[in-house]
Structure formats: C-alpha cells, structure tokens
Design an enzyme around this catalytic site. Sequence first.
Site, short mmCIF file in Angstrom:
data_model
loop_
_atom_site.label_atom_id
_atom_site.label_comp_id
_atom_site.label_asym_id
_atom_site.label_seq_id
_atom_site.Cartn_x
_atom_site.Cartn_y
_atom_site.Cartn_z
N ASP A 1 92.36 -51.72 43.04
CA ASP A 1 92.22 -52.10 41.63
C ASP A 1 93.36 -51.40 40.88
O ASP A 1 93.48 -50.17 40.97
CB ASP A 1 90.85 -51.62 41.13
CG ASP A 1 90.57 -52.06 39.71
OD1 ASP A 1 91.53 -52.24 38.92
OD2 ASP A 1 89.38 -52.21 39.38
N ASP B 1 100.88 -61.09 37.91
CA ASP B 1 100.23 -62.40 37.71
C ASP B 1 98.71 -62.19 37.66
O ASP B 1 97.94 -63.10 37.96
CB ASP B 1 100.63 -63.33 38.88
CG ASP B 1 100.36 -64.80 38.59
OD1 ASP B 1 100.35 -65.18 37.41
OD2 ASP B 1 100.18 -65.57 39.55
N TRP C 1 103.53 -65.44 45.36
CA TRP C 1 104.64 -64.71 44.71
C TRP C 1 105.27 -63.75 45.72
O TRP C 1 106.47 -63.54 45.72
CB TRP C 1 104.13 -63.93 43.48
CG TRP C 1 103.97 -64.80 42.26
CD1 TRP C 1 103.68 -66.13 42.23
CD2 TRP C 1 104.12 -64.40 40.89
NE1 TRP C 1 103.63 -66.58 40.94
CE2 TRP C 1 103.89 -65.55 40.09
CE3 TRP C 1 104.40 -63.19 40.26
CZ2 TRP C 1 103.95 -65.51 38.70
CZ3 TRP C 1 104.46 -63.15 38.87
CH2 TRP C 1 104.24 -64.30 38.10
N ASP D 1 96.44 -55.88 45.07
CA ASP D 1 95.39 -56.76 44.54
C ASP D 1 94.02 -56.15 44.87
O ASP D 1 93.85 -55.49 45.90
CB ASP D 1 95.48 -58.17 45.14
CG ASP D 1 94.79 -59.22 44.25
OD1 ASP D 1 95.51 -60.05 43.65
OD2 ASP D 1 93.55 -59.19 44.12
N LYS E 1 102.17 -62.21 33.25
CA LYS E 1 101.40 -63.34 32.70
C LYS E 1 100.46 -62.82 31.61
O LYS E 1 99.86 -61.77 31.74
CB LYS E 1 100.56 -63.97 33.81
CG LYS E 1 99.62 -65.06 33.30
CD LYS E 1 99.02 -65.86 34.42
CE LYS E 1 98.02 -65.06 35.22
NZ LYS E 1 97.50 -65.85 36.35
N GLY F 1 99.12 -64.66 47.67
CA GLY F 1 100.40 -64.17 48.17
C GLY F 1 101.60 -65.09 47.99
O GLY F 1 102.64 -64.84 48.58
C1 LIG Z 1 96.29 -65.87 39.75
S1 LIG Z 1 95.92 -64.72 41.00
C2 LIG Z 1 97.51 -64.24 41.54
C3 LIG Z 1 98.20 -65.28 42.37
C4 LIG Z 1 99.45 -64.75 43.04
N1 LIG Z 1 100.51 -64.49 42.07
C5 LIG Z 1 99.98 -65.73 44.06
O1 LIG Z 1 101.01 -66.34 43.79
O2 LIG Z 1 99.38 -65.88 45.13
C6 LIG Z 1 95.39 -63.32 40.10
C7 LIG Z 1 94.99 -62.14 40.94
O3 LIG Z 1 94.73 -61.02 40.07
C8 LIG Z 1 93.86 -60.17 40.81
N2 LIG Z 1 93.28 -59.11 39.97
C9 LIG Z 1 92.40 -59.25 38.95
N3 LIG Z 1 92.06 -58.04 38.44
C10 LIG Z 1 92.75 -57.10 39.17
C11 LIG Z 1 92.83 -55.68 39.14
N4 LIG Z 1 92.11 -54.96 38.25
N5 LIG Z 1 93.64 -55.05 40.02
C12 LIG Z 1 94.34 -55.77 40.93
N6 LIG Z 1 94.32 -57.12 41.01
C13 LIG Z 1 93.53 -57.79 40.14
C14 LIG Z 1 92.83 -61.15 41.36
O4 LIG Z 1 92.11 -60.60 42.43
C15 LIG Z 1 93.71 -62.34 41.76
O5 LIG Z 1 94.01 -62.33 43.13
#
Ligand SMILES: C[S@@+](CC[C@H](N)C(=O)[O-])C[C@H]1O[C@@H](n2cnc3c(N)ncnc32)[C@H](O)[C@@H]1O
Length: 197
Positions: free
Chosen positions: A89, A113, A53, A71, A153, A51
């Site tokens: 998802d 992200d 961002w 997420d 990203k 969280g």
């Molecule tokens: C690098 S983290 C994000 C960090 C966030 N921007 C922050 O600042 O706290 C990447 C996120 O992408 C999520 N993610 C991966 N595949 C996903 C999907 N199919 N749908 C939703 N979220 C997904 C992961 O659960 C993870 O929490």
Amino acid sequence: MARFVLKDTFYKKAKQEGFRARSAYKLQEIQNRFHSIKKGDRALDLGCAPGSWLQFLSEMVGEEGSVVGIDILPAPPLSAKNVTTIKADIRKTDIRGVLSEQAIDAFDVVTCDIAPNLSGIREVDDARIEELFGAVLQTVEAALKPGGHFIIKSFFTGIQKGIMEKLQKNFLKVSAYKPAASRSVSSEVYYICQGKR
Ligand SMILES: C[S@@+](CC[C@H](N)C(=O)[O-])C[C@H]1O[C@@H](n2cnc3c(N)ncnc32)[C@H](O)[C@@H]1O
C-alpha cells in the site's frame, strides 16, 4: 455509440499487442506528446497492477534502465528483466527502503495510475483522495530526483484545485491532459509534471 467503438478499439488493440490493459495507450499518448520517459531511466510506477504501464515503461527505458512497480494488489510477473514489482500500500511503503534495495539515490521518472476505492459519498471520497494524494506526493518528494518528471492520474472532485496547486508548487511546469484512449465519459485527467523543483 462512438465511445463504445473507441473502447472496443483500444481493448482489441491491447489484446492483439499483448498489453495487459488498454491503459497502456494512455501512457503511450502522454509519452508521444511530452517525452517524459528516456532510455536508461529508472522509473517508479505507483498503482502498477495488472501491469500494462510496466510493460510500456520497460520498453521505453530499455535494457539500460529499470522499472519498479508498487501496487496494493499483486501484479502478475513480467518476463522483462528490467522490471521489479512490490506488493504494498503506497500509504505504508518505506520508499527509502525501496531506493536502497535498488541501490539508487532517486528515480528519474515517477508515474501514478492509482485509482482509489470510491464510495460515491463526496465527503468520504474527497478525504480518501486527499490522503492518497498526500502519500503519493510524499513518495515523489522522497524518491524523484530534482528535475525529474511525474505523471499522475486524477479525478475531478472537490479537491481538484488543491491538487493542481500542490503540483505547481513542486514542479516547474504542470499540464493537464486527457488522452484519446481515456473514455470520454470518464472524468479522469492526467497531470504531466515536468522539472521537479
Ligand atoms: C487503474 S489500475 C492501474 C492500471 C495500471 N496502470 C496498468 O496499466 O496495468 C489502479 C491500481 O491502483 C491500485 N491502488 C489503489 N490504491 C492503492 C494504494 N493505496 N497503494 C497502491 N496501489 C493502489 C489498485 O490496486 C489498482 O491496481
């Protein structure tokens, strides 16, 4: 050695300033350079957990604006009143339902992200990334207003060129940017997409 100092600096800064992750500084750098997020904006953040961002977006859009985060994992609740999180998802999210719950036609800005689960097997990972980016682009197509901005990203993989081409088709200007807060050993790069066609 330098990269460990860098990691430590952003990690400590995040702890001190109350950000949930050092990633917040990547978005801050992007914002300082591209000014994509405005006061009063309605923002959508894909892959929002834990969280950081959301915390930064909440400050940027202010009380007049709002932020929705999605997420696959639960994001711990934030005290900010202008933030809503949804555990889903992105490949299966009913984004029109989200818009209707927010009582809006479209978001002003979308950030993404998301980090896909990678196996290390090139063909498998390319397919996973392609599927995920397809879902993200569909979300942006349905939920971002014309003229809106999108920050995403990406990773260097076999399909990198295809991603850039798709983004360029959908936006007036696309810039690739690697913030200083992004580890130098990481191949991650952010695409700043301005002006949805
Ligand atoms: C690098 S983290 C994000 C960090 C966030 N921007 C922050 O600042 O706290 C990447 C996120 O992408 C999520 N993610 C991966 N595949 C996903 C999907 N199919 N749908 C939703 N979220 C997904 C992961 O659960 C993870 O929490």
